[in-house]
Write a protein that holds these residues in place. Structure first.
Motif, PDB file in Angstrom:
ATOM      1  N   THR A  33     101.572  74.764  23.716  1.00  0.00           N
ATOM      2  CA  THR A  33     100.004  74.521  22.897  1.00  0.00           C
ATOM      3  C   THR A  33     100.487  74.982  21.615  1.00  0.00           C
ATOM      4  O   THR A  33     100.108  76.593  22.269  1.00  0.00           O
ATOM      5  N   VAL A  34     100.654  74.578  20.196  1.00  0.00           N
ATOM      6  CA  VAL A  34     100.067  75.467  19.278  1.00  0.00           C
ATOM      7  C   VAL A  34      99.198  74.890  18.259  1.00  0.00           C
ATOM      8  O   VAL A  34      99.070  73.486  18.149  1.00  0.00           O
ATOM      9  N   GLY A  54     110.155  75.862   5.077  1.00  0.00           N
ATOM     10  CA  GLY A  54     111.838  74.637   4.383  1.00  0.00           C
ATOM     11  C   GLY A  54     112.872  75.099   5.679  1.00  0.00           C
ATOM     12  O   GLY A  54     113.448  73.720   5.661  1.00  0.00           O
ATOM     13  N   ASP A  55     112.339  75.217   7.044  1.00  0.00           N
ATOM     14  CA  ASP A  55     113.625  75.990   7.966  1.00  0.00           C
ATOM     15  C   ASP A  55     112.723  74.668   9.145  1.00  0.00           C
ATOM     16  O   ASP A  55     113.852  74.189  10.079  1.00  0.00           O
ATOM     17  N   THR A  70     112.883  71.964  14.861  1.00  0.00           N
ATOM     18  CA  THR A  70     112.205  73.389  14.381  1.00  0.00           C
ATOM     19  C   THR A  70     111.020  72.387  14.047  1.00  0.00           C
ATOM     20  O   THR A  70     111.251  71.392  13.635  1.00  0.00           O
ATOM     21  N   SER A  71     109.842  73.057  14.852  1.00  0.00           N
ATOM     22  CA  SER A  71     108.137  72.405  14.760  1.00  0.00           C
ATOM     23  C   SER A  71     107.705  73.583  13.166  1.00  0.00           C
ATOM     24  O   SER A  71     106.749  72.993  12.431  1.00  0.00           O
ATOM     25  N   TYR A  85     109.463  74.798  19.010  1.00  0.00           N
ATOM     26  CA  TYR A  85     111.024  74.189  18.515  1.00  0.00           C
ATOM     27  C   TYR A  85     110.295  73.047  19.269  1.00  0.00           C
ATOM     28  O   TYR A  85     109.919  73.105  20.995  1.00  0.00           O
ATOM     29  N   GLN A  86     110.359  71.467  19.065  1.00  0.00           N
ATOM     30  CA  GLN A  86     109.847  70.023  19.968  1.00  0.00           C
ATOM     31  C   GLN A  86     111.191  69.923  21.071  1.00  0.00           C
ATOM     32  O   GLN A  86     112.424  69.917  20.647  1.00  0.00           O
ATOM     33  N   PRO A  87     111.671  70.062  22.191  1.00  0.00           N
ATOM     34  CA  PRO A  87     112.736  69.966  22.832  1.00  0.00           C
ATOM     35  C   PRO A  87     113.310  68.629  22.327  1.00  0.00           C
ATOM     36  O   PRO A  87     112.515  67.620  22.441  1.00  0.00           O
TER      37      PRO A  87
END
Length: 102
Positions: A33-34, A54-55, A70-71, A85-87
């Protein structure tokens, strides 16, 4: 890509970003959880791979298997950091999508 089989914790993983290109590291923790300033995001995977602004939205893979998108994170590619990252499989399932390979 040949598919989207989910990698296990401790696996080598690489990502591509429009700002910094390709970088690799280790998949550390799943289902994290972020708390971003814009809100809380659940179900992310934490890595020790660097990333910079930007990534976001870039792809993640292990071998020939797609892993996610990438989150965000902290740090940079000069000093290292943590990137989440979101799976991809939950994204595919939620929206009724199919990963097209080849």
């Amino acid at each position: 890509m040949t598919g989207s089989a989910e990698a296990s914790e401790g696996s080598a993983i690489c990502r591509s970003g429009s700002t910094t290109g390709w970088h690799c590291g280790t998949l550390q923790v799943k289902n994290s959880t972020v708390n971003y300033p814009q809100g809380t995001v659940y179900g992310l995977t934490r890595t020790n791979v660097c990333a910079e602004p930007g990534d976001s939205g870039g792809s993640w893979l292990t071998g020939t298997e797609a892993q996610g998108v990438t989150s965000g994170g902290s740090g940079n590619c000069s000093f290292g950091g943590t990137t989440y990252y979101q799976p991809v499989n939950p994204i595919l399932s939620t929206y009724g999508l199919t990963l097209v390979t080849g």
